[in-house]
Structure formats: C-alpha cells, structure tokens
Design an enzyme around this catalytic site. Structure first.
Site, PDB file in Angstrom:
ATOM      1  CB  SER A  11      -0.942  -0.005   1.207  1.00 16.37           C
ATOM      2  OG  SER A  11      -0.208  -0.089   2.422  1.00 16.37           O
ATOM      3  CD1 TRP A  12       5.412   3.726   3.377  1.00 10.38           C
ATOM      4  CD2 TRP A  12       3.869   5.074   2.490  1.00 10.38           C
ATOM      5  NE1 TRP A  12       5.782   5.039   3.634  1.00 10.38           N
ATOM      6  CE2 TRP A  12       4.845   5.880   3.103  1.00 10.38           C
ATOM      7  CE3 TRP A  12       2.785   5.694   1.864  1.00 10.38           C
ATOM      8  CZ2 TRP A  12       4.796   7.275   3.099  1.00 10.38           C
ATOM      9  CZ3 TRP A  12       2.734   7.091   1.862  1.00 10.38           C
ATOM     10  CH2 TRP A  12       3.729   7.863   2.473  1.00 10.38           C
ATOM     11  CE  LYS A 106       6.264   6.034   9.006  1.00 13.02           C
ATOM     12  NZ  LYS A 106       4.929   6.639   9.210  1.00 13.02           N
ATOM     13  CB  SER A 139       2.332   9.679   5.632  1.00 12.85           C
ATOM     14  OG  SER A 139       3.371   8.873   6.193  1.00 12.85           O
ATOM     15  CB  ALA A 141      -0.642   3.811   1.921  1.00  8.13           C
ATOM     16  CE  LYS A 192       4.490   4.855  13.421  1.00  8.08           C
ATOM     17  NZ  LYS A 192       3.604   4.065  12.542  1.00  8.08           N
ATOM     18  CG  ASP A 245       3.995   8.055  12.267  1.00  3.70           C
ATOM     19  OD1 ASP A 245       2.867   7.787  11.827  1.00  3.70           O
ATOM     20  OD2 ASP A 245       5.032   7.556  11.806  1.00  3.70           O
ATOM     21  CG  ASN A 257       1.441  -1.312  14.008  1.00  5.95           C
ATOM     22  OD1 ASN A 257       2.149  -2.236  14.372  1.00  5.95           O
ATOM     23  ND2 ASN A 257       1.728  -0.577  12.944  1.00  5.95           N
ATOM     24  CB  VAL A 280       4.335  -6.128   7.449  1.00  5.91           C
ATOM     25  CG1 VAL A 280       5.365  -5.978   8.560  1.00  5.91           C
ATOM     26  CG2 VAL A 280       4.836  -7.122   6.402  1.00  5.91           C
TER      27      VAL A 280
END
Length: 343
Positions: A11-12, A106, A139, A141, A192, A245, A257, A280
């Site tokens: 996606s990102w 990240k 941000s 996606a 985060k 974030d 997450n 993920v």
C-alpha cells in the site's frame, strides 16, 4: 527527474509511486508476486491494498529489480523493515554512485536491533549515508494515494540530500519538512507502533477515550525516553515522526498496528490477529527489539514490556492492564519534581 524507482508494491509503495509520478518522466514500481504484481500490471490498480486508485500512465510496473532501478536518480525503499537487508543485498551491484535513496520503512531489525539507516550502511557502506534519507510522519497510504493533505518530515546526515528529497516530494497536497536527526526520526516512526498496539488492545477490551488518551500520552513519554537512550534528540519526538505519527497510528481506522491490537484485546492470538490483518504489523516485531534493548540500557518501558508479555509470553490482556494501573505511585514529570523544594 527523468526516472524514479519505488521498491515495494504494497500500500505505501504504491501510494508513493502515485504521489511521485507527477515529479518524473518515468517511474518504475517493483514488487513481488505475493503483492499481486500480475494483477497490478494488468488492471493498473492495486486492488489488494489500494482498491479504486488507478495508476498514472507513466508508472511502469516491473518484476525485475535490475529493470526497475536502471537509470533511476532516486530509489524509494518501501519494503517491510525485516526485508530491507535482503533487498539492499540484491540492490548493491545495481546501485549507481550518484543515486539517492529514500527509506520509508518504520521498524528496527530484529536480529541486530539496528535502525534502518544502520542496516543500509552495514550492507552498502558508510558512504551511502550522504545519499540516504528517511521519510516519516503521519502518512497513511490510503489517504496519500487519494491526495488527502499530508505533512511529513525527512532526515539525512547530508543537508543537500534532505533538501533534494524535500523538493522532490513536495506538492500542494504533500508538505515536507527537514530534520538533521536521523536517529530520532527513525525511532519515532518505529516505536509508536508499539503504543498503537497497546491502544488497540484497550479498544478491543471495550475501554474508552480516557484510556486511549492516557496510553498515547504515557506512550509518548516512553518513546522519548527510549529514543534519547538510542541516540535521538528529545525534541524530535514532539514533532511529526513522534507525536504526529503516534496520534494517527493510535487513532486511525487504517492503522494495522491498532487493528491488530484490537483483535488481541478481543481474544485473538497473535497469529490469528496477524493473519486477519493480512499485512505486516511492524509493532509486533519492534516490541521484541525494544524489550531486549530496554533491558540492556536499563530504560523503564512499562507499556512496551506489557505488550511484549501479551504477544510473546501469553499473558492476559485484561490482567496486564490492571497490572499497569497498579504500578507504584510516581511523579508524572520526575525532572520537574526533583528540582522543586518540598517535593
């Protein structure tokens, strides 16, 4: 630019390819078969991760890494943090000396505890850091691909490299700030995710806004404490890659997450939660590294330690929350209290 390569068709990666397509004559989007690459090539749409968003005509979807990066002036690394090392090894013989690299993963590497810039230098040599930039901030996606106004930060050891990437990404819907604190920006983006897992767990248990606000606030304290211990500047964690974030990851419906944490709070096992999410969940990996590093550095991380216990020691989610609430009494801000007479 004449050519940009985006490595990672999740996606990102797909969202960044769409974002950057207006800044270059050609853009190559490289991914794996399991990303649904064949479907993306045929349909010109990432139906698995970003349904309804059509790829611009100048995006070429490729499955050969050499073809993707050939002639690229800028390479965007949008692969999961645990896959970065293997992708860099494949990239090493193909990399041109002048190519700039932007990492958007990240996380922290499980086996070594390294940040992503450290992994990059370990594989490609220290000189690469003069052409290395990390991009981080709130941000998602799903919103970037649909041109929702977004603000992020980029960090690099080299000022001119940071400015180059800033100019490349900037648009009327995507604003970019710069920061020289590479460690802080990378750590803010990685740490985060643990707090987002914890927030999701409390949502899954049926707790309310008070609990969520408390977790985010105390979570930011933990992020800053660990981030400074690992080499970041404390001021960075009040910025876009820290607080910014954290807010979006703990509150958004798009946050994998937070969603994984919610499933855990509802009684799912970690394996079941990860399977349900289907993407993920970086926080599940990062919490393993942070637990080890916190013990080694003797940094107090009660929320992170609680998440580790739930994910890897089969501890009860509800009982763990009760344990956190019953911890010994403390000052909220120790640094203030110890400097005031009578406290």
């Amino acid at each position: 630019m004449d050519r940009i390569a985006v490595l990672g068709a999740g996606s990102w990666g797909t969202a960044q390819a769409i974002l950057l397509s207006g800044k270059t004559r050609q853009l190559a989007l490289w991914g794996r078969a399991e990303d649904g690459l064949e479907s993306i090539m045929k349909e010109r749409e990432n139906k698995k991760f970003l349904p309804g968003v059509i790829l611009p005509d100048n995006i070429e979807v490729v499955n050969e890494l050499a073809a993707a990066v050939a002639g690229a002036e800028l390479i965007v690394l949008a692969v999961p943090s645990q896959a970065l090392r293997s992708v860099l090894k494949l990239l090493q013989p193909l990399l041109r000396p002048e190519t700039v690299m932007v990492n958007t993963a990240k996380g922290l590497e499980i086996e070594t505890g390294m940040r992503m810039s450290q992994v990059t230098a370990d594989v490609l040599g220290e000189d690469i850091l003069q052409r290395y930039v990390v991009l981080s901030g709130p941000s998602h996606a799903e919103e970037v691909a649909r041109r929702v106004p977004t603000v992020v930060t980029v960090a690099s050891p080299a000022r001119d490299t940071a400015f180059l990437v800033q100019d490349t990404y900037m648009s009327p819907v995507f604003r970019v700030y710069t920061n020289p604190d590479v460690a802080g920006v990378e750590l803010g983006g990685a740490l985060k995710n643990i707090v987002a897992l914890a927030t999701g767990m409390c949502d899954g248990l049926g707790f309310g806004d008070n609990t969520r606000a408390a977790l985010m606030t105390r979570g930011l304290t933990e992020i800053t404490r660990m981030g400074v211990a690992m080499g970041g500047d404390y001021r960075t964690f009040s910025g876009l890659s820290g607080m910014g974030d954290l807010v979006v990851t703990c509150a958004s419906k798009y946050s994998r997450n937070r969603r994984a944490g919610e499933l855990l709070g509802r009684g799912y096992s970690m394996e079941q939660a990860l399977q349900e999410i289907g993407m993920v969940v970086e926080g599940a990996h990062t919490v393993r590294v942070v637990n080890t590093v916190a013990e080694r550095l003797r940094v107090e991380m009660p929320i992170s330690r609680a998440c580790y216990g739930i994910l890897y020691e089969a501890r009860s989610t509800r009982e763990t929350v009760e344990m956190l609430m019953k911890r010994r009494r403390k000052h909220e801000l120790e640094e203030i209290a110890v400097n005031i007479k009578g406290w």
